[in-house]
Design an enzyme around this catalytic site. Structure first.
Site, PDB file in Angstrom:
ATOM      1  CB  THR A 104      -0.935   0.015   1.228  1.00  0.00           C
ATOM      2  OG1 THR A 104      -1.765  -1.145   1.185  1.00  0.00           O
ATOM      3  CG2 THR A 104      -1.805   1.261   1.230  1.00  0.00           C
ATOM      4  CE  LYS A 109      -6.308  -1.304  -1.336  1.00  0.00           C
ATOM      5  NZ  LYS A 109      -7.055  -2.322  -0.558  1.00  0.00           N
ATOM      6  CE  LYS A 125      -5.963   1.965   1.464  1.00  0.00           C
ATOM      7  NZ  LYS A 125      -7.324   1.393   1.584  1.00  0.00           N
ATOM      8  CD  GLU A 154     -10.099  -2.214  -2.444  1.00  0.00           C
ATOM      9  OE1 GLU A 154     -10.440  -2.579  -1.301  1.00  0.00           O
ATOM     10  OE2 GLU A 154      -8.905  -2.225  -2.840  1.00  0.00           O
ATOM     11  CG  ASP A 186     -13.327  -2.745   0.679  1.00  0.00           C
ATOM     12  OD1 ASP A 186     -13.821  -3.614   1.435  1.00  0.00           O
ATOM     13  OD2 ASP A 186     -12.314  -2.098   1.005  1.00  0.00           O
ATOM     14  CE  LYS A 201     -10.553  -4.662   2.800  1.00  0.00           C
ATOM     15  NZ  LYS A 201     -10.641  -3.210   3.133  1.00  0.00           N
ATOM     16  CB  CYS A 210      -6.158  -7.648   5.471  1.00  0.00           C
ATOM     17  SG  CYS A 210      -4.754  -6.607   4.945  1.00  0.00           S
ATOM     18  CG  ASP A 219      -4.498  -5.128  -0.092  1.00  0.00           C
ATOM     19  OD1 ASP A 219      -3.310  -4.925   0.205  1.00  0.00           O
ATOM     20  OD2 ASP A 219      -5.409  -4.309   0.163  1.00  0.00           O
ATOM     21  CG  ASP A 258      -0.205  -4.208   2.385  1.00  0.00           C
ATOM     22  OD1 ASP A 258      -1.360  -4.339   2.848  1.00  0.00           O
ATOM     23  OD2 ASP A 258       0.218  -3.119   1.954  1.00  0.00           O
TER      24      ASP A 258
END
Length: 331
Positions: free
Chosen positions: A125, A148, A150, A201, A224, A246, A274, A296, A298
């Site tokens: 991330t 990933k 943000k 996402e 998500d 998740k 997660c 994902d 991490d």
């Protein structure tokens, strides 16, 4: 048969601040559960999430309210019918899987009928920030194969371009955490397409994503916050082509298995994701990764320190975990 329940609040410092569109944090606050029976101990972990109305104290209270029923032998299916999906149920469900493995001598992944995961590449991330900071963070992580990113709304066009420039060879996925609006959607998607982003996402708020309905985007659009349990999947098909599973949303591995099975039947691409927790929260999710298009997991890489026996990371490759952590048998 009597089970003993132990619930703890634990805080794990992050290596650096973690920022998304809804705010920033410097530690991962988790709730851990232990179930002890006949000299064996099963454990699980969850991350209470304010976005879903959860607090640490509230989650602990939910779990402790089950103490008598757990002592009497409540099983996972009864738990699923008794408790709503969410963080509290996740910690208990995963602790049950772990305890069952210890008691039966059958590893959890085998008991669940899941395919043991091969080494998998996790996303890494890039936290939300100004374009210059994200450029620098992406430059430092450019050797990682999957990033990933943000995002947060205003300034995202510049953020996307900055990260792509800094990491020209990495596969990119982005996560807006519900921050985009209908009037900007086309511009943001176009910028992502230009940067060869593979997946977006949760671009818009759950329940306020009509602009996605029926659209033919050149990029996977992943649900998500809009997806919690298998009951949600059918109603998302006109807006999303991918789903992020998740365990803190599904309420544990038991429901997550059903979500993954149904999602694949319906033709979704699947991501296993997660919250920001320790390897104890990642290990049950790792059991689902053999049939995932994106992984994902991490969060332990973002911690200053992780639990003992944590996930085994080789750069961005996850090569499993010590069975002593979760789901293994005692030998």
């Amino acid at each position: 048969m009597t089970r003993r329940l132990i619930t703890r609040r634990q805080a794990w410092p992050l290596a650096q601040a973690f920022t998304i569109s809804r705010g920033s944090r410097t530690e991962a606050v988790v709730v851990s559960v232990e179930l002890e029976q006949d000299g064996h101990k099963g454990q699980g972990e969850c991350v209470p999430y304010p976005r879903y109305g959860e607090t640490v104290d509230g989650v602990i209270a939910e779990i402790q309210a089950l103490e008598a029923r757990l002592a009497d032998g409540m099983d996972r299916e009864t738990l699923r019918k008794t408790m709503p999906a969410g963080a509290a149920r996740n910690a208990v469900d995963c602790a049950m899987w772990d305890l069952e493995a210890k008691l039966s001598g059958i590893p959890a992944i085998e008991a669940a009928g899941l395919t043991p995961p091969p080494p998998v590449t996790t996303a890494y991330t890039i936290s939300l920030g100004d374009p210059e900071t994200m450029h620098e963070n992406a430059r430092k992580a450019q050797a990682r194969p999957l990033l990933k990113v943000k995002l947060g709304g205003a300034g995202d066009l510049e953020r996307i371009a900055a990260v792509r420039e800094a990491a020209p060879n990495s596969t990119l996925i982005v996560d807006a955490n519900e921050a985009w609006e209908a009037e900007n959607l086309a511009d943001y998607v176009a910028a992502c397409a230009k940067a060869d982003v593979k997946l977006i996402e949760q671009p818009m708020p759950a329940g306020k994503d009509d602009a996605l309905r029926g659209a033919d985007f050149p990029i996977l659009i992943c649900a998500d916050e809009s997806l919690h349990t298998s009951a949600d999947l059918e109603g998302l098909r006109d807006r999303y082509t991918s789903v992020n599973i998740k365990l803190d949303k599904t309420g544990g591995l038991t429901e997550a298995i059903d979500v993954q099975n149904r999602a694949l039947e319906l033709g979704y691409e699947v991501m296993i994701g997660c919250m920001v927790g320790t390897s104890l929260a990642m290990a049950p999710a790792l059991a689902l990764t053999a049939r995932a298009s994106f992984v994902d997991l991490d969060a332990p890489l973002l911690l200053a320190t992780d639990r003992d026996h944590g996930l085994i990371y080789d750069g961005s490759i996850i090569r499993g975990h010590d069975p002593a952590l979760w789901g293994g048998i005692e030998g």
